[in-house]
Design a protein around this motif. Structure first.
Motif, PDB file in Angstrom:
ATOM      1  N   PHE A  91      -9.269   1.020   5.688  1.00  0.00           N
ATOM      2  CA  PHE A  91      -8.293   0.769   4.631  1.00  0.00           C
ATOM      3  C   PHE A  91      -7.593  -0.544   4.890  1.00  0.00           C
ATOM      4  O   PHE A  91      -7.617  -1.065   5.981  1.00  0.00           O
ATOM      5  N   GLY A  92      -6.882  -1.021   3.856  1.00  0.00           N
ATOM      6  CA  GLY A  92      -6.279  -2.344   3.974  1.00  0.00           C
ATOM      7  C   GLY A  92      -4.959  -2.414   4.712  1.00  0.00           C
ATOM      8  O   GLY A  92      -4.494  -3.488   5.034  1.00  0.00           O
ATOM      9  N   MET A  93      -4.342  -1.267   4.976  1.00  0.00           N
ATOM     10  CA  MET A  93      -3.028  -1.307   5.638  1.00  0.00           C
ATOM     11  C   MET A  93      -2.920  -0.123   6.581  1.00  0.00           C
ATOM     12  O   MET A  93      -3.243   0.999   6.219  1.00  0.00           O
ATOM     13  N   PHE A  98      -0.203   1.293   7.963  1.00  0.00           N
ATOM     14  CA  PHE A  98       0.846   2.225   7.570  1.00  0.00           C
ATOM     15  C   PHE A  98       0.336   3.150   6.489  1.00  0.00           C
ATOM     16  O   PHE A  98       0.506   4.361   6.533  1.00  0.00           O
ATOM     17  N   ALA A  99      -0.353   2.574   5.493  1.00  0.00           N
ATOM     18  CA  ALA A  99      -0.842   3.371   4.374  1.00  0.00           C
ATOM     19  C   ALA A  99      -1.945   4.317   4.830  1.00  0.00           C
ATOM     20  O   ALA A  99      -2.100   5.391   4.255  1.00  0.00           O
ATOM     21  N   LEU A 114      -0.953   7.800   3.405  1.00  0.00           N
ATOM     22  CA  LEU A 114      -1.669   8.237   2.212  1.00  0.00           C
ATOM     23  C   LEU A 114      -2.831   9.164   2.510  1.00  0.00           C
ATOM     24  O   LEU A 114      -3.443   9.689   1.593  1.00  0.00           O
ATOM     25  N   HIS A 166       5.343   7.656  15.101  1.00  0.00           N
ATOM     26  CA  HIS A 166       5.681   6.525  14.232  1.00  0.00           C
ATOM     27  C   HIS A 166       6.093   6.994  12.845  1.00  0.00           C
ATOM     28  O   HIS A 166       5.680   8.071  12.402  1.00  0.00           O
ATOM     29  N   THR A 167       6.887   6.176  12.167  1.00  0.00           N
ATOM     30  CA  THR A 167       7.379   6.518  10.821  1.00  0.00           C
ATOM     31  C   THR A 167       6.257   6.835   9.853  1.00  0.00           C
ATOM     32  O   THR A 167       6.392   7.713   8.998  1.00  0.00           O
ATOM     33  N   LEU A 206       6.073  10.125   7.593  1.00  0.00           N
ATOM     34  CA  LEU A 206       6.045  10.056   6.136  1.00  0.00           C
ATOM     35  C   LEU A 206       4.821  10.784   5.592  1.00  0.00           C
ATOM     36  O   LEU A 206       4.913  11.542   4.620  1.00  0.00           O
ATOM     37  N   THR A 252      -4.745  -4.256  13.346  1.00  0.00           N
ATOM     38  CA  THR A 252      -3.769  -5.331  13.444  1.00  0.00           C
ATOM     39  C   THR A 252      -3.538  -5.776  14.871  1.00  0.00           C
ATOM     40  O   THR A 252      -3.282  -6.942  15.124  1.00  0.00           O
ATOM     41  N   ALA A 286      -5.982  -7.119   9.984  1.00  0.00           N
ATOM     42  CA  ALA A 286      -5.041  -6.219   9.327  1.00  0.00           C
ATOM     43  C   ALA A 286      -5.813  -5.007   8.830  1.00  0.00           C
ATOM     44  O   ALA A 286      -7.008  -5.093   8.581  1.00  0.00           O
ATOM     45  N   HIS A 344      -5.828   8.581  -1.433  1.00  0.00           N
ATOM     46  CA  HIS A 344      -5.058   7.861  -2.443  1.00  0.00           C
ATOM     47  C   HIS A 344      -5.402   6.378  -2.396  1.00  0.00           C
ATOM     48  O   HIS A 344      -5.446   5.684  -3.401  1.00  0.00           O
ATOM     49  N   SER A 345      -5.651   5.943  -1.156  1.00  0.00           N
ATOM     50  CA  SER A 345      -5.885   4.522  -0.968  1.00  0.00           C
ATOM     51  C   SER A 345      -7.234   4.102  -1.539  1.00  0.00           C
ATOM     52  O   SER A 345      -7.370   3.051  -2.148  1.00  0.00           O
ATOM     53  N   SER A 359      -6.095   1.602  -4.542  1.00  0.00           N
ATOM     54  CA  SER A 359      -5.756   0.292  -3.983  1.00  0.00           C
ATOM     55  C   SER A 359      -6.946  -0.631  -3.988  1.00  0.00           C
ATOM     56  O   SER A 359      -8.080  -0.187  -3.861  1.00  0.00           O
ATOM     57  N   TYR A 392       0.863  -4.570   1.044  1.00  0.00           N
ATOM     58  CA  TYR A 392      -0.080  -3.689   0.359  1.00  0.00           C
ATOM     59  C   TYR A 392       0.489  -3.358  -1.003  1.00  0.00           C
ATOM     60  O   TYR A 392       1.638  -2.957  -1.107  1.00  0.00           O
ATOM     61  N   PHE A 427      -0.050  -0.864  -3.132  1.00  0.00           N
ATOM     62  CA  PHE A 427       0.329   0.532  -3.348  1.00  0.00           C
ATOM     63  C   PHE A 427       1.657   0.828  -2.685  1.00  0.00           C
ATOM     64  O   PHE A 427       2.519   1.500  -3.257  1.00  0.00           O
ATOM     65  N   SER A 428       1.836   0.311  -1.477  1.00  0.00           N
ATOM     66  CA  SER A 428       3.057   0.633  -0.712  1.00  0.00           C
ATOM     67  C   SER A 428       4.298   0.002  -1.282  1.00  0.00           C
ATOM     68  O   SER A 428       5.391   0.399  -0.916  1.00  0.00           O
ATOM     69  N   TYR A 485       0.029   6.160 -10.118  1.00  0.00           N
ATOM     70  CA  TYR A 485       0.105   7.068  -8.976  1.00  0.00           C
ATOM     71  C   TYR A 485       1.056   6.591  -7.881  1.00  0.00           C
ATOM     72  O   TYR A 485       1.749   7.391  -7.273  1.00  0.00           O
ATOM     73  N   GLU A 510      -2.259  -8.010  -6.418  1.00  0.00           N
ATOM     74  CA  GLU A 510      -3.672  -7.661  -6.355  1.00  0.00           C
ATOM     75  C   GLU A 510      -4.365  -7.742  -7.698  1.00  0.00           C
ATOM     76  O   GLU A 510      -5.574  -7.549  -7.775  1.00  0.00           O
ATOM     77  N   GLN A 529      10.398   1.433   4.138  1.00  0.00           N
ATOM     78  CA  GLN A 529       9.524   1.742   5.264  1.00  0.00           C
ATOM     79  C   GLN A 529       8.274   0.881   5.284  1.00  0.00           C
ATOM     80  O   GLN A 529       7.831   0.436   6.341  1.00  0.00           O
ATOM     81  N   SER A 554       5.567  -1.936   9.068  1.00  0.00           N
ATOM     82  CA  SER A 554       4.183  -2.297   8.852  1.00  0.00           C
ATOM     83  C   SER A 554       3.997  -3.762   9.201  1.00  0.00           C
ATOM     84  O   SER A 554       4.919  -4.559   9.092  1.00  0.00           O
ATOM     85  N   PRO A 611      -1.145 -10.913   5.981  1.00  0.00           N
ATOM     86  CA  PRO A 611      -1.873 -12.004   6.639  1.00  0.00           C
ATOM     87  C   PRO A 611      -1.611 -13.329   5.944  1.00  0.00           C
ATOM     88  O   PRO A 611      -1.630 -13.397   4.708  1.00  0.00           O
ATOM     89  N   LEU A 663      -7.100  10.577  -9.308  1.00  0.00           N
ATOM     90  CA  LEU A 663      -7.143  11.764  -8.452  1.00  0.00           C
ATOM     91  C   LEU A 663      -6.650  12.953  -9.272  1.00  0.00           C
ATOM     92  O   LEU A 663      -5.847  12.787 -10.181  1.00  0.00           O
TER      93      LEU A 663
END
Lengths: 538, 475
Positions: free
Chosen positions: A211-213, A215-216, A220, A239-240, A244, A354, A360, A379-380, A384, B172, B174-175, B199, B314, B339, B344, B348, B435
């Motif tokens: 995935f691209g992130m 945290f996500a 997700l 970690h947060t 989450l 990362t 990343a 979800h990602s 995304s 990101y 979505f975030s 979503y 994006e 958050q 995070s 880049p 979804l």
């Protein structure tokens, strides 16, 4: 899978040597000394805790006084004003921002420091000046060259030259910067498949999805693995993003004390015996979430014991290797490699690109059925944009180097250099009398400073001496446990580490950071090359 | 007992009673206090003590049996190997105006490449320069040496583009909105959210744990009804009302529907009912408005009245990440409490450089990008309307349109057939994917996206192919 036996044995010898020469340490037998998970958490000296709390109390009292003066108009209000009319409900309660206004702003210059170069072993920090005590900043234009002890660059892949960046540049020309489409639609490029296959092979697992992130990846995807009626047992210091993700999943979340196997076992037993609260229905499944290396403590999770528990109680295990993949283990395969456990014993492996790969994004790996499920329901993946081509090629390139596929042994050299640097740095700090948390092999090195004012003092003094460090306090850590956290890199040479140690020695003397009761307080002396080679390289 | 009591009986009762009272007067204190204590204890036992449940103490053997018997569900349910998400087309090349699938080039109406920035040489050059200066990754979160000067430049440029005080970028898309909403709205606050939001906003709303009031998609009357109901509740309890924050979460141009929100009326209602507006302009950034500044420009609304505008890099901007702009008062809070920003790694630098160059192109003096895209959207809209058998959802100036078949014909199976037929004629389109746990799952549709560099011929060709596909599917 080709295992480089000679390298492993050589590494074992080195590690044994360094531990045995640490004169104070208790005697371990051969096996234990190699991989002891005994993480040092020396207790906070009482007087330090008292002075710290006193410090916060004084700051709070001053804060109240200043707020009062601001409210009656005696002092100018420096915070921004709400452009909406006064009869709107205030956006922030004033007590929410008390900490920001009165404590954080005083030392704000120490955080969010901008840099103007690649975040490699050396970095150029942009100098910021403030006329009004950190309410506003101006750039002086000067760039301070410093040794970078704050960025997550464990294997030193944060470089703007070399095979990895060349690959990244080529991929921009071939693929452009983005696809503007999701994995479920038109974002599924060939290089994504290549990355996922390579990563699965690296981890010795069936399948992987990227995935691209980072945290996500946690936030997700945990909801696709757990839901209502499930139980998540999560380490207190997770970690947060994990917290989450657990919250968004809808499952019940219980925490267990950090790395405390007895507590985890008792919570598992209670959960299975008593079932869900009120209805007493049995839980549908139990998911244990731990991290490989904890980023604020530097401790390693006790993986073999946790796997033992998981098998005994039929729970599932999720390991977040954000800081450990690439950085821990004789072959850089993370905590699985370090503890020599069977990777299939862990149900879900998660990690990020990362830290050790200089890129990343994040990944999830495990059995094919699991990854297929995530491909469909993540979800990602559905909403995304897919990962950017240069990001992916940087990872593929770094992985090839680590796995030795590029024909050189650059990868193995980096891993060994990192292990060597970590042992050296940690040993020297401990010998100086600082309290250092965490496992002896973890590249995250937290040194305790406790008092709030010292957070700023250490950071500023180290920067003056050419070392860019990260100091953290409340709320990222507990109230009395502020610390300076070093992140060691394979890109650091002995000269750089010596400079950092010399600076830390001076700053430690200036600011009184030598708290340890277990080790003598000593000034730092540079090891001559012969001794260093004997102890750390041989 | 029936018969009346005799006088003697009453007299003896009275004397007994009198004696009782006398005895109380003469009794020692400890005796009296003991009696009072007993009375109180009995009354407490009878009236006030809650019956304690009988605790079942399990034996060790029983506990072990429970543990041995417990069988968890499998970690994940099995998935159909023919699910479309497991059989996605694999591409290998630039996904720009044209895309190469199975060796054949086809026109791309499926990706969010509105301004055709994918593969643009200028942007690629700037990205390459950034790699040569900064490497690829940023190796840290914003708080710990992950803030690079190029991030600060991008934030400043975005704030200037929208004429706002401050901007903030996320790594990101979505975030972005999913982190912004929980940063401001907490457990006791109220969110008025349009049912048709995408979503990421739904996840942000869920993460905030606030009270959510959904109103029907783009239905101002429904929103007013909810606001009026809330006002009545506020009047009943004004003290509580003074501590509840209210937010309205809407999109400029809805991804799932293609229509524009009635923003003017919503801004008027803002001052009447005292809520704050968070406007998500993911699709409308760079596509709507004379200079691409979104619906606020199109409807000529003062941007200071919108509390926060968030968007993604994006889609039109052709990079990765997201951003938010607004007044310093609002935006600065996110630097410590969002958050997805604090915890995070930062964006880049090469992607930030690509976004800055995209902004440069958008801000060029004589650019006709935005006029053109609105114009072409209108023409495409007319052309598709003329094909009988399709229902087109979406505003006429929207470059994103949802295509459906009439009534009962509208199934995913038929739409996939249309997509496959179009692919065989070298037109790439896609069925919109969702979804299943969306708040309000939209009807199946084909999401058509217009690329600004499509010429008239190509649009005609698209319509021809769609017409033929329709014929094939409905016979």
């Amino acid at each position: 899978m080709p295992v480089n036996d000679n390298v492993d044995q050589g590494l074992e010898k080195k590690m044994n040597k360094s531990l045995s020469s640490n004169s104070k340490v208790k005697h371990f037998n051969q096996q234990e000394s190699l991989f002891h998970s005994y993480a040092d958490f020396e207790e906070t000296p009482t007087w330090a805790a008292v002075v710290t709390v006193l410090g916060y109390a004084i700051l709070s009292a001053l804060g109240w006084l200043r707020d009062f003066l601001r409210n009656i108009g005696f002092e100018e209000k420096k915070t921004a004003n709400d452009p909406n009319p006064k009869d709107f409900v205030p956006l922030y309660q004033s007590y929410e921002c008390f900490y920001t206004r009165n404590l954080y702003t005083r030392i704000r210059d120490v955080f969010n420091q901008p840099i103007a170069s690649v975040a490699g072993a050396k970095v150029e920090v942009m100098e910021r000046l403030s006329d009004d005590f950190n309410w506003t900043f101006k750039f002086s234009g000067k760039k301070l060259p410093s040794i970078n002890l704050g960025s997550y660059n464990y294997l030193g892949f944060a470089e703007n030259q070399g095979p990895c960046s060349e690959q990244a540049i080529k991929s921009i020309e071939t693929y452009g910067v983005t696809t503007t489409s999701t994995r479920h639609e038109l974002g599924n490029q060939q290089y994504m498949k290549e990355l996922e296959c390579l990563m699965a092979e690296y981890l010795n697992l069936e399948d992987c999805i990227a995935f691209g992130m980072g945290f996500a990846t946690n936030a997700l995807n945990i909801p696709t693995l757990a839901g209502k009626g499930d139980l998540i047992l999560s380490d207190r210091l997770n970690h947060t993003s994990l917290i989450l993700g657990a919250r968004l999943s809808g499952a019940a979340v219980h925490t267990f004390d950090h790395n405390n196997i007895q507590d985890l076992e008792s919570k598992l037993r209670d959960a299975i015996i008593h079932g869900q609260p009120r209805t007493c229905r049995p839980w549908k499944k139990i998911l244990i979430i731990v991290e490989g290396v904890y980023s604020m403590e530097g401790s390693l999770c006790k993986l073999p014991e946790i796997i033992g528990l998981k098998k005994k109680y039929k729970a599932y295990l999720y390991v977040d290797e954000a800081h450990s993949i690439g950085a821990i283990g004789p072959r850089g395969r993370g905590v699985v490699d370090y503890w020599k456990v069977n990777p299939n014993d862990i149900d879900i492996h998660m990690g990020t690109f990362t830290k050790s790969f200089g890129s990343a994004g994040g990944y999830l790996a495990g059995k094919k059925t699991l990854i297929d499920h995530i491909r469909v329901y993540s979800h990602s993946a559905c909403y995304s944009s897919s990962m950017s081509a240069p990001i992916v090629h940087q990872i593929i390139s770094a992985l090839s180097i680590i796995m030795g596929r590029d024909g050189t042994n650059d990868g193995q050299k980096r891993i060994q250099q990192l292990a060597c640097n970590v042992r050296y740095f940690r040993r020297q700090l401990v010998d100086m009398g600082f309290i250092v948390y965490g496992n002896d092999n973890s590249p995250v090195v937290p040194v305790m400073i406790f008092m709030p004012a010292k957070i700023a003092a250490v950071n500023r003094e180290m920067l003056k001496r050419g070392c860019a460090v990260v100091t953290v306090g409340f709320p990222a850590t507990a109230l009395t446990e502020s610390r300076v956290r070093f992140c060691i890199s394979a890109g650091h040479t002995k000269k750089m580490l010596d400079h950092a140690l010399r600076s830390m020695d001076e700053v430690g003397h200036l600011v009184s950071l030598r708290y340890s009761k277990q080790n003598h307080h000593r000034r730092w002396h540079e090891l001559n090359h012969a001794d260093y080679d004997k102890e750390y390289l041989s | 007992m029936g018969s009346s009591m005799t006088r003697g009986d009453i007299e003896s009762l009275a004397t007994d009673f009198y004696d009782l009272l006398e005895s109380f007067k003469h009794a020692p204190v400890y005796h009296l206090s003991f009696e009072i204590f007993l009375v109180l204890a009995v009354s407490w036992l009878v009236f006030f003590r809650k019956p304690r449940p009988i605790e079942k103490k399990l034996t060790e053997k029983e506990k072990q049996e429970l543990i041995d018997e417990w069988q968890p569900e499998p970690l994940v349910p099995s998935v159909d190997p023919n699910h479309p998400a497991l059989n996605v087309r694999v591409l290998d090349g630039i996904v720009g105006k044209t895309v190469e699938i199975d060796g054949r080039k086809s026109l791309n109406f499926a990706t969010f490449n509105f301004l055709n920035f994918v593969g643009k040489q200028r942007i690629a050059d700037k990205a390459i320069q950034a790699v040569q200066k900064y490497g690829v990754g940023s190796c840290g979160p914003r708080g710990f040496y992950g803030t690079i000067d190029i991030h600060l430049e991008l934030e400043e440029r975005l704030a200037r583009f929208f004429n706002c005080e401050e901007g903030i970028i996320y790594s990101y898309g979505f975030s972005t909105i999913a982190s912004i909403i929980p940063a401001y709205s907490k457990r006791n606050d109220i969110l008025f959210v349009d049912e048709g939001v995408h979503y990421a906003i739904q996840k942000g709303v869920e993460a905030s744990r606030s009270h959510v009031k959904w109103f029907r998609h783009n239905d101002i009357a429904d929103l007013e009804r909810l606001l009026a109901e809330q006002e009545i509740l506020d009047k009943k309890n004004p003290k509580k009302a003074r501590s509840i924050r209210r937010f309205l979460i809407i999109e400029g141009l809805y991804v799932n529907y293609g229509d524009i929100c009635p923003i003017q009326r919503m801004v008027e209602l803002k001052y009447k009912y005292k809520y704050r507006i968070f406007l998500d302009e993911s699709v409308s950034f760079g596509t709507i408005g004379q200079t691409g500044r979104g619906v606020t420009e199109y409807y000529n609304i003062d941007r200071q009245k919108i509390d926060l505008i968030s968007s993604t890099l994006e889609y039109a901007a052709g990079s990765i990440g997201g951003f938010a702009v607004g007044s310093s008062f609002v935006v600065d809070h996110q630097r410590l409490s969002a958050q997805g920003y604090c915890f995070s790694a930062s964006l880049p630098p090469l992607l930030a450089a690509a976004a800055i160059e995209a902004l440069n192109i958008m801000e060029e003096e004589n650019t006709t990008l935005f006029e053109t895209i609105m114009d072409k959207s209108k023409r495409l809209h007319k052309k598709i309307l003329s094909i009988k058998g399709y229902i087109v959802n979406g505003d006429e100036i929207s470059p994103l349109k949802h295509l459906r078949l009439t009534n009962t014909l509208n199934t995913i199976g038929r739409l996939e057939e249309i997509v496959q037929f179009a692919q065989s004629r070298d037109i790439t389109i896609t069925v919109a994917r969702y979804l299943s746990d969306e708040h309000r799952l939209p009807e199946p549709s084909i999401r058509l996206i217009l690329n600004v560099e499509m010429n008239d011929e190509e649009l005609e060709f698209l319509c021809t192919v769609l017409q033929e596909a329709l014929v094939k599917v409905t016979t």
